[in-house]
Design an enzyme around this catalytic site. Structure first.
Site, PDB file in Angstrom:
ATOM      1  N   SER A  23       2.969  18.887 -10.827  1.00 32.98           N
ATOM      2  CA  SER A  23       3.342  17.479 -11.014  1.00 32.98           C
ATOM      3  C   SER A  23       4.560  17.437 -11.945  1.00 32.98           C
ATOM      4  CB  SER A  23       2.179  16.704 -11.628  1.00 32.98           C
ATOM      5  OG  SER A  23       2.000  17.121 -12.957  1.00 32.98           O
ATOM      6  N   TYR A  40      -0.877  22.961  -6.226  1.00 36.60           N
ATOM      7  CA  TYR A  40      -1.469  22.762  -4.894  1.00 36.60           C
ATOM      8  C   TYR A  40      -1.885  21.299  -4.748  1.00 36.60           C
ATOM      9  CZ  TYR A  40      -3.466  24.569  -0.556  1.00 36.60           C
ATOM     10  OH  TYR A  40      -3.722  24.843   0.771  1.00 36.60           O
ATOM     11  N   HIS A  90      11.876  18.085  -6.048  1.00 33.08           N
ATOM     12  CA  HIS A  90      12.322  16.854  -6.674  1.00 33.08           C
ATOM     13  C   HIS A  90      13.395  17.248  -7.683  1.00 33.08           C
ATOM     14  CE1 HIS A  90      12.135  12.706  -7.506  1.00 33.08           C
ATOM     15  NE2 HIS A  90      11.036  12.624  -8.236  1.00 33.08           N
ATOM     16  N   LYS A 126      -6.884  28.223 -13.055  1.00 27.75           N
ATOM     17  CA  LYS A 126      -8.133  28.786 -12.528  1.00 27.75           C
ATOM     18  C   LYS A 126      -9.270  27.769 -12.579  1.00 27.75           C
ATOM     19  CE  LYS A 126     -10.264  33.041 -11.815  1.00 27.75           C
ATOM     20  NZ  LYS A 126     -11.367  33.633 -12.516  1.00 27.75           N
ATOM     21  N   ALA A 155       5.197  15.846 -14.639  1.00 28.90           N
ATOM     22  CA  ALA A 155       4.851  15.969 -16.066  1.00 28.90           C
ATOM     23  C   ALA A 155       4.449  17.410 -16.390  1.00 28.90           C
ATOM     24  CB  ALA A 155       3.726  14.998 -16.425  1.00 28.90           C
ATOM     25  N   GLN A 191       3.370  22.532   2.091  1.00 31.06           N
ATOM     26  CA  GLN A 191       4.406  23.566   2.173  1.00 31.06           C
ATOM     27  C   GLN A 191       3.787  24.962   2.227  1.00 31.06           C
ATOM     28  OE1 GLN A 191       7.861  23.107  -0.356  1.00 31.06           O
ATOM     29  NE2 GLN A 191       7.557  20.907  -0.584  1.00 31.06           N
ATOM     30  N   GLY A 192       2.744  25.168   1.391  1.00 32.81           N
ATOM     31  CA  GLY A 192       2.098  26.486   1.342  1.00 32.81           C
ATOM     32  C   GLY A 192       1.486  26.860   2.691  1.00 32.81           C
TER      33      GLY A 192
HETATM   34  N1  LIG Z   1       3.755  13.734  -3.061  1.00 30.93           N
HETATM   35  C1  LIG Z   1       4.884  13.512  -2.397  1.00 30.93           C
HETATM   36  O1  LIG Z   1       4.934  12.684  -1.482  1.00 30.93           O
HETATM   37  C2  LIG Z   1       6.117  14.304  -2.723  1.00 30.93           C
HETATM   38  C3  LIG Z   1       7.120  14.358  -1.771  1.00 30.93           C
HETATM   39  C4  LIG Z   1       8.233  15.120  -2.024  1.00 30.93           C
HETATM   40  C5  LIG Z   1       8.342  15.793  -3.230  1.00 30.93           C
HETATM   41  N2  LIG Z   1       7.363  15.699  -4.161  1.00 30.93           N
HETATM   42  C6  LIG Z   1       7.509  16.469  -5.399  1.00 30.93           C
HETATM   43  O2  LIG Z   1       6.775  17.684  -5.235  1.00 30.93           O
HETATM   44  C7  LIG Z   1       6.248  18.104  -6.501  1.00 30.93           C
HETATM   45  C8  LIG Z   1       4.738  18.218  -6.381  1.00 30.93           C
HETATM   46  O3  LIG Z   1       4.214  16.951  -6.062  1.00 30.93           O
HETATM   47  P1  LIG Z   1       2.714  16.737  -5.595  1.00 30.93           P
HETATM   48  O4  LIG Z   1       2.574  15.291  -5.246  1.00 30.93           O
HETATM   49  O5  LIG Z   1       2.349  17.780  -4.619  1.00 30.93           O
HETATM   50  O6  LIG Z   1       2.018  17.084  -6.988  1.00 30.93           O
HETATM   51  P2  LIG Z   1       0.857  16.459  -7.845  1.00 30.93           P
HETATM   52  O7  LIG Z   1      -0.241  16.046  -6.964  1.00 30.93           O
HETATM   53  O8  LIG Z   1       1.429  15.450  -8.750  1.00 30.93           O
HETATM   54  O9  LIG Z   1       0.412  17.752  -8.716  1.00 30.93           O
HETATM   55  C9  LIG Z   1       0.473  19.053  -8.216  1.00 30.93           C
HETATM   56  C10 LIG Z   1      -0.198  20.085  -9.066  1.00 30.93           C
HETATM   57  O10 LIG Z   1       0.066  19.947 -10.459  1.00 30.93           O
HETATM   58  C11 LIG Z   1      -1.023  20.601 -11.107  1.00 30.93           C
HETATM   59  N3  LIG Z   1      -1.087  20.212 -12.509  1.00 30.93           N
HETATM   60  C12 LIG Z   1      -0.969  18.961 -13.021  1.00 30.93           C
HETATM   61  N4  LIG Z   1      -1.074  19.028 -14.380  1.00 30.93           N
HETATM   62  C13 LIG Z   1      -1.264  20.332 -14.694  1.00 30.93           C
HETATM   63  C14 LIG Z   1      -1.425  21.026 -15.908  1.00 30.93           C
HETATM   64  N5  LIG Z   1      -1.373  20.392 -17.072  1.00 30.93           N
HETATM   65  N6  LIG Z   1      -1.605  22.360 -15.848  1.00 30.93           N
HETATM   66  C15 LIG Z   1      -1.621  23.016 -14.659  1.00 30.93           C
HETATM   67  N7  LIG Z   1      -1.467  22.415 -13.485  1.00 30.93           N
HETATM   68  C16 LIG Z   1      -1.278  21.083 -13.487  1.00 30.93           C
HETATM   69  C17 LIG Z   1      -2.230  20.152 -10.331  1.00 30.93           C
HETATM   70  O11 LIG Z   1      -3.267  21.095 -10.550  1.00 30.93           O
HETATM   71  P3  LIG Z   1      -4.804  20.672 -10.841  1.00 30.93           P
HETATM   72  O12 LIG Z   1      -5.373  20.242  -9.512  1.00 30.93           O
HETATM   73  O13 LIG Z   1      -5.393  21.892 -11.350  1.00 30.93           O
HETATM   74  O14 LIG Z   1      -4.742  19.518 -11.796  1.00 30.93           O
HETATM   75  C18 LIG Z   1      -1.690  20.197  -8.893  1.00 30.93           C
HETATM   76  O15 LIG Z   1      -1.918  21.469  -8.320  1.00 30.93           O
HETATM   77  C19 LIG Z   1       6.707  17.059  -7.511  1.00 30.93           C
HETATM   78  O16 LIG Z   1       7.916  17.480  -8.072  1.00 30.93           O
HETATM   79  C20 LIG Z   1       6.940  15.826  -6.649  1.00 30.93           C
HETATM   80  O17 LIG Z   1       7.842  14.914  -7.220  1.00 30.93           O
HETATM   81  C21 LIG Z   1       6.243  14.998  -3.916  1.00 30.93           C
END
Ligand SMILES: NC(=O)c1ccc[n+]([C@@H]2O[C@H](COP(=O)([O-])OP(=O)(O)OC[C@H]3O[C@@H](n4cnc5c(N)ncnc54)[C@H](OP(=O)(O)O)[C@@H]3O)[C@@H](O)[C@H]2O)c1
Length: 402
Positions: free
Chosen positions: A151, A90, A176, A114, A153, A97-98
């Site tokens: 993310s 999230y 991605h 959680k 990673a 998206q959600g």
């Molecule tokens: N941001 C953009 O502009 C964009 C655009 C298009 C596509 N994308 C792609 O969409 C995907 C999501 O990107 P985002 O920017 O929304 O994601 P993000 O901010 O990098 O991370 C999303 C989620 O990852 C969780 N997370 C990180 N480390 C974790 C761990 N060790 N265990 C459990 N949960 C973990 C975080 O939860 P916590 O809050 O609990 O840490 C958070 O809910 C990626 O593949 C990205 O490349 C991103």
């Protein structure tokens, strides 16, 4: 992602040609580039022409584009009536998206760790624990369409946890191409019997959400990596519309990730930062004041020229500046091209051979990665060019009023 944020600004710029022209006059910082003629109304007429047409001519090449008018809400509701979409993560994308899926009336649940930051944000935005908010494992188990929006990673680190729930017949969705393309680094292999698809919005999740609420849509790229059902392509088009996309462009997982990593390291952020710095430093070394160096390097570019290039193209920009500027830009662009081409070639190689992805995975999974990033960002923030920029921005008429 930088490229998505940048494409968002470019899209905004494209829709505001008239405003930009006015801004040039209001700013008065770029008199030699003031438009001599009104921009042609090509954007509007092109839009009218292409609505509903699926194969379009992009600079001489035919490409397919999918449009959301083919998927009205009633059709989406019917198409996904037996599906549960599990959004894992999230962050900006999980949020945008959600919520768009939920507001479109689809059966969507969120899976995050959680009581983490995302869990709290999801609760604040109306997701209810035990009803439509679960742990990552629970959501992956319940969903038959699983959005992996962790993310990049975390997609590697949590794959062993998620994989057992991605059983035959399900759809695995990414935004991605990273995890699948660099599978030798992430260990994310497409499970057998599963549709593996991609829909990558060309902007942040926040923009996706904002445009959806305004009745507009953000463009996205779509791809199918594995079509186990025979319907993966149709499914990803429908999902792309359901998350709030406007137009959907076709790509592949590897092309999406290569172009994205390349672009954000290149012209969207890395290269432009390097060019800004180099030009500013030369002006300063030649005795120009910080304000003059900044105005001539960044302010004029971002406030007047770039929006006009976005709205009308570089050809129009060249044609609508003074002949003195035109002559110089025609002469010098080739020198910049020649100097930067080998750098871009090295960069693409580094993206394609996995050097960039490995570095991102290594650096961004270190326990103190946020602190070390902050150290580097602080250096930019505290450099003279951006401190000068802050003062210049505060003097913009719209900011001075505040
Ligand atoms: N941001 C953009 O502009 C964009 C655009 C298009 C596509 N994308 C792609 O969409 C995907 C999501 O990107 P985002 O920017 O929304 O994601 P993000 O901010 O990098 O991370 C999303 C989620 O990852 C969780 N997370 C990180 N480390 C974790 C761990 N060790 N265990 C459990 N949960 C973990 C975080 O939860 P916590 O809050 O609990 O840490 C958070 O809910 C990626 O593949 C990205 O490349 C991103």
């Amino acid at each position: 992602m930088a490229s998505r944020a940048a494409s968002r600004s470019i899209a905004r710029a494209a829709s505001s040609a008239a405003r930009s022209t006015l801004a040039i006059r209001a700013l008065g910082v770029a008199p030699r580039f003031a438009a001599r003629a009104a921009a042609p109304a090509t954007a509007t007429s092109a839009f009218q022409q292409i609505r509903g047409i699926k194969t379009l001519n992009f600079g001489g090449s035919q490409e397919k584009v999918y449009e959301r008018s083919d998927w009205p809400k009633e059709k989406l509701l019917d198409y996904f009536k037996n599906d549960t979409i599990a959004v894992l993560g999230y962050g900006p994308q999980g949020h945008g998206q959600g919520l768009n899926l939920r507001d479109n009336g689809l059966n969507v649940i969120v899976g995050v760790r959680k009581d983490g930051r995302s869990w709290k944000k999801a609760v604040a935005e109306g997701w209810v624990p035990g009803k439509n908010l679960f742990t990552i494992e629970e959501a992956a188990n319940k969903g038959n369409i699983v959005f992996n929006l962790l993310s990049d990673a975390a997609q590697r680190d949590l794959w062993p946890t998620i994989k057992p729930f991605i059983t035959p017949g399900k759809t695995l969705y990414f935004s991605h191409g990273f995890a699948i393309t660099y599978k030798h680094q992430t260990n994310v292999e497409a499970p057998e019997g599963v549709d593996v698809v991609l829909c990558a919005p060309k902007g942040s999740g926040t923009t996706l959400r904002t445009l959806f609420l305004e009745g507009k849509g953000l463009n996205s790229s779509i791809a199918v990596f594995q079509d186990a059902s025979g319907h993966a392509h149709e499914r990803v088009v429908a999902l792309g519309v359901a998350i709030g996309s406007g137009y959907l462009y076709e790509t592949t997982f590897s092309k999406e990730v290569y172009s994205d990593l390349f672009g954000e390291r290149g012209v969207l952020m890395g290269a432009i930062n390097g060019l800004f710095r180099a030009q500013y430093d030369v002006l300063r070394a030649q005795g120009h004041s910080p304000s003059e160096a900044f105005n001539e390097t960044v302010e004029e570019a971002t406030q007047s020229l770039f929006p006009l290039i976005g709205a009308n193209g570089m050809d129009w920009m060249y044609a609508n500046c003074s002949v003195t500027a035109q002559r110089g830009a025609l002469d010098w662009h080739q020198k910049f091209y020649d100097a930067s081409l080998p750098v871009f070639q090295d960069l693409y190689k580094s993206v394609k051979d996995g050097t960039e992805s490995q570095r991102a995975l290594d650096k961004n999974s270190q326990a103190d990665y946020r602190e070390s990033l902050e150290k580097e960002l602080k250096e930019i923030r505290e450099s003279e060019i951006w401190r000068a920029g802050e003062t210049v921005r505060n003097l913009r008429p719209e900011n001075a009023k505040k």
